[in-house]
Design a protein around this motif. Structure first.
Motif, PDB file in Angstrom:
ATOM      1  N   GLN A  18      -3.050   7.968  -0.625  1.00 57.00           N
ATOM      2  CA  GLN A  18      -2.922   8.427   0.763  1.00 57.00           C
ATOM      3  C   GLN A  18      -4.189   9.143   1.213  1.00 57.00           C
ATOM      4  OE1 GLN A  18       0.569  10.903   0.769  1.00 57.00           O
ATOM      5  NE2 GLN A  18       1.959   9.214   0.271  1.00 57.00           N
ATOM      6  N   ASP A  56      -1.689   2.450  16.201  1.00 52.03           N
ATOM      7  CA  ASP A  56      -0.432   3.210  16.345  1.00 52.03           C
ATOM      8  C   ASP A  56      -0.722   4.703  16.488  1.00 52.03           C
ATOM      9  OD1 ASP A  56       1.069   0.900  16.160  1.00 52.03           O
ATOM     10  OD2 ASP A  56       1.490   1.134  14.022  1.00 52.03           O
ATOM     11  N   ALA A  57      -1.641   5.214  15.656  1.00 51.01           N
ATOM     12  CA  ALA A  57      -1.951   6.646  15.689  1.00 51.01           C
ATOM     13  C   ALA A  57      -2.591   7.039  17.016  1.00 51.01           C
ATOM     14  CB  ALA A  57      -2.868   7.007  14.529  1.00 51.01           C
ATOM     15  N   VAL A  97      -6.139  -3.874   8.145  1.00 51.70           N
ATOM     16  CA  VAL A  97      -4.969  -3.046   7.809  1.00 51.70           C
ATOM     17  C   VAL A  97      -5.111  -1.666   8.424  1.00 51.70           C
ATOM     18  CG1 VAL A  97      -3.761  -1.883   5.908  1.00 51.70           C
ATOM     19  CG2 VAL A  97      -4.401  -4.291   5.692  1.00 51.70           C
ATOM     20  N   ASN A  98      -6.275  -1.057   8.262  1.00 51.93           N
ATOM     21  CA  ASN A  98      -6.491   0.276   8.834  1.00 51.93           C
ATOM     22  C   ASN A  98      -6.522   0.245  10.358  1.00 51.93           C
ATOM     23  OD1 ASN A  98      -6.686   1.965   6.480  1.00 51.93           O
ATOM     24  ND2 ASN A  98      -8.585   0.890   5.990  1.00 51.93           N
ATOM     25  N   TYR A 128      -2.376  -5.708  18.438  1.00 53.94           N
ATOM     26  CA  TYR A 128      -1.713  -4.514  17.928  1.00 53.94           C
ATOM     27  C   TYR A 128      -1.044  -3.744  19.065  1.00 53.94           C
ATOM     28  CZ  TYR A 128      -4.833  -5.511  13.993  1.00 53.94           C
ATOM     29  OH  TYR A 128      -5.512  -6.123  12.973  1.00 53.94           O
ATOM     30  N   TYR A 134      -8.275   7.516   6.764  1.00 52.63           N
ATOM     31  CA  TYR A 134      -7.667   6.260   6.334  1.00 52.63           C
ATOM     32  C   TYR A 134      -8.145   5.892   4.930  1.00 52.63           C
ATOM     33  CZ  TYR A 134     -12.174   4.227   7.809  1.00 52.63           C
ATOM     34  OH  TYR A 134     -13.509   3.942   7.957  1.00 52.63           O
ATOM     35  N   ARG A 166      -4.571  -1.540  12.325  1.00 53.06           N
ATOM     36  CA  ARG A 166      -3.182  -1.468  12.806  1.00 53.06           C
ATOM     37  C   ARG A 166      -2.681  -0.021  12.771  1.00 53.06           C
ATOM     38  NH1 ARG A 166      -2.771  -6.486  10.039  1.00 53.06           N
ATOM     39  NH2 ARG A 166      -2.108  -5.464   8.109  1.00 53.06           N
ATOM     40  N   ILE A 167      -3.031   0.684  11.696  1.00 56.45           N
ATOM     41  CA  ILE A 167      -2.610   2.086  11.578  1.00 56.45           C
ATOM     42  C   ILE A 167      -3.285   2.928  12.659  1.00 56.45           C
ATOM     43  CG2 ILE A 167      -2.531   4.089  10.047  1.00 56.45           C
ATOM     44  CD1 ILE A 167      -2.668   2.095   7.688  1.00 56.45           C
ATOM     45  N   THR A 193       0.819  -1.203   0.000  1.00 54.79           N
ATOM     46  CA  THR A 193       0.000   0.000   0.000  1.00 54.79           C
ATOM     47  C   THR A 193       0.856   1.257   0.000  1.00 54.79           C
ATOM     48  OG1 THR A 193      -0.118  -0.012   2.405  1.00 54.79           O
ATOM     49  CG2 THR A 193      -1.825  -1.217   1.227  1.00 54.79           C
ATOM     50  N   GLY A 194       0.220   2.387  -0.125  1.00 56.05           N
ATOM     51  CA  GLY A 194       0.925   3.663  -0.113  1.00 56.05           C
ATOM     52  C   GLY A 194       0.747   4.456  -1.393  1.00 56.05           C
ATOM     53  N   ALA A 214      -8.853  -2.291  16.167  1.00 53.67           N
ATOM     54  CA  ALA A 214      -7.677  -1.654  16.753  1.00 53.67           C
ATOM     55  C   ALA A 214      -7.565  -1.951  18.239  1.00 53.67           C
ATOM     56  CB  ALA A 214      -7.735  -0.142  16.525  1.00 53.67           C
TER      57      ALA A 214
END
Length: 495
Positions: free
Chosen positions: A85, A142-143, A135-136, A192, A127, A138-139, A81-82, A187
């Protein structure tokens, strides 16, 4: 005689003003729903979704090449991914077939900021909603951890702590709309960040389809075997390989078969236009989420709107129904005196039926459509009350408002029908339609009795996004966004 030295009075900063009794010391994360984040091309910086006006959406959904860059590539399907954005939360009204209008998150963010000690306590989490929920998640984990740490180190945090009776350090509160609730739940699952749930004071969900939505199956099936307008075919093409959409498929027993009801299988998802592999991954993902308990979970749930709850499959075609089976306390399905399965029109917010969104006893039910659950004042009042640590159970004396049924798109100059349900009187009922980009163009509508119910015929002359607004005598406002296309446009044109 010497005078004492004059003390210099240092003016207080704006954020040093006294807090109200309703100000929380907590950190808040706002998580939008599917298609609720603006997206751009990571290499070119070109905006791909969510930043245009009404004319942008008309072009994007009716031009054969529109939205092509949002289709997932092979690399993205393999987890690389990436390329695209997320840049922020929707700040203007958007539109999608079947999902109708997506109202902006501006009002929700404004209400949340009203409740916190400083704007730095609020994290709008954007996101890439095309990707898997996991996937989102996990992001987001962290955020949220970084956000909580940063807020605890902020000067206003210490003042907010001293303002509260318990003087405890800040914890997290998640305010999540639609798919955002699934991302939040994942999340907070162990794996995670094992301490994130313990550092969370509460979760507020707005119309989250915890058990999925039949609308996702309808979207995947659109355009298979029958001619349909181009916007719907474009949505199906976009979603056919989109993991995020597959994560929204119904996980409950939704398929009517003979005199029984069963779950939709991954193999059947492939026959209706989706991906068996993605459906299987979604099924396994949801199975692993069922044990996750959200801390102090409060839900805001849309009601009274006609909502698909079940479906039948015939030769690869989906037919959706506004009612579904219900279970007894022992898990068996309710049957009539002839032992035939009974079906109940539970309704919901027009996209997510009530029992899929209402998985906690602490629920506020409001007669709102899915796209406006994070924008209407009645819903925002509930969010504000919950952030202030009060339980908001909605208006007293049962369910009010009404349900509205309108096409998600129409042709300029051609009449269509707006129907109202759940109302038995014209007294105190007002109705209007206006251009989303120019509210001064509002047109008053005059509903009356027609075909055994209340409704009216509507004609809009100008293309664009138009918002239907109905107000009932009990003060509720129910809205839906309709895409009006140019009368000369051939919607049935092939992609």
């Amino acid at each position: 005689m010497d005078r004492p030295p004059r003390r210099t009075r240092i003016p207080q900063a704006a954020d040093a003003q006294p807090f109200s009794d309703r100000t929380t010391q907590d950190a808040v994360v706002v998580v939008p729903g599917i298609m609720g984040s603006t997206l751009k091309d990571g290499a070119t910086g070109r905006h791909l979704w969510g930043l245009g006006g009404a004319s942008w959406y008309v072009k994007a959904w009716t031009h054969p090449q529109g939205l092509r860059e949002l289709h997932l590539t092979e690399d993205e399907l393999e987890g690389k991914t990436g390329r695209i954005q997320a840049t922020g939360l929707l700040a203007s009204t958007a539109w999608t077939p079947y999902l109708r209008g997506h109202e902006p998150y501006t009002a929700l963010l404004g209400r949340v900021r009203k409740c916190v000690a400083h704007e730095a306590a609020v994290l709008p989490f954007a996101y890439d909603w095309r990707l898997p929920v996991a996937v989102n998640a996990r992001i987001l984990a962290d955020a949220a951890r970084r956000h909580l740490s940063a807020w605890r180190n902020h000067e206003a945090h210490d003042r907010a702590r001293r303002h509260r009776v318990d003087e405890r350090p800040a914890r997290l509160v998640f305010v999540a709309h639609s798919m955002g609730g699934l991302v939040t739940r994942a999340a907070l699952a162990h794996g995670y960040d094992s301490d994130l749930a313990a550092d969370t004071r509460g979760v507020i969900t707005l119309g989250t389809p915890f058990s999925g939505a039949v609308a996702a199956a309808v979207i995947l099936n659109t355009g298979r075997g029958t001619p349909v307008p181009l916007p719907r075919r474009k949505l199906r093409s976009l979603c056919a390989t989109m993991p995020g959409l597959h994560d929204l498929l119904p996980q409950y027993r939704s398929v009517r078969e003979n005199d029984g009801i069963r779950p939709l299988t991954p193999e059947e998802v492939a026959t209706i236009g989706g991906s068996a592999e993605l459906a299987r991954a979604a099924r396994d993902f949801h199975a692993g989420q069922r044990h996750v308990e959200l801390p102090d979970h409060r839900s805001v749930v849309g009601i009274n709107q006609p909502t698909w709850q079940s479906l039948t499959l015939r030769d690869g075609q989906v037919e959706a129904f506004p009612d579904g089976a219900r279970q007894n306390s022992d898990g068996t399905f309710i049957r009539d005196r002839h032992d035939r399965l009974r079906y109940f029109a539970v309704q919901g917010d027009g996209t997510v039926y009530k029992e899929s969104a209402e998985i906690t006893a602490a629920a506020t039910t409001l007669p709102l459509q899915h796209g406006s659950l994070a924008a209407e004042d009645t819903a925002l009042d509930a969010v504000e009350e919950i952030l202030a640590r009060d339980t908001h159970l909605g208006p007293p004396q049962g369910q009010f408002g009404c349900g509205i049924t309108a096409p998600d798109m129409a042709e300029a100059g051609r009449a269509w029908t707006l129907s109202l349900s759940g109302v038995d009187s014209l007294a105190g009922l007002t109705c209007r339609i206006q251009d989303v980009d120019d509210p001064t163009t509002g047109q008053e509508l005059h509903p009356g009795w027609m075909d055994g119910g209340i409704g009216t015929r509507v004609t809009v002359d100008s293309p664009g996004l138009h918002r239907v607004e109905v107000r009932t005598r009990d003060g509720f406002r129910i809205t839906q966004v309709v895409l009006v296309t140019d009368s000369g446009l051939r919607l049935e044109e092939a992609m």
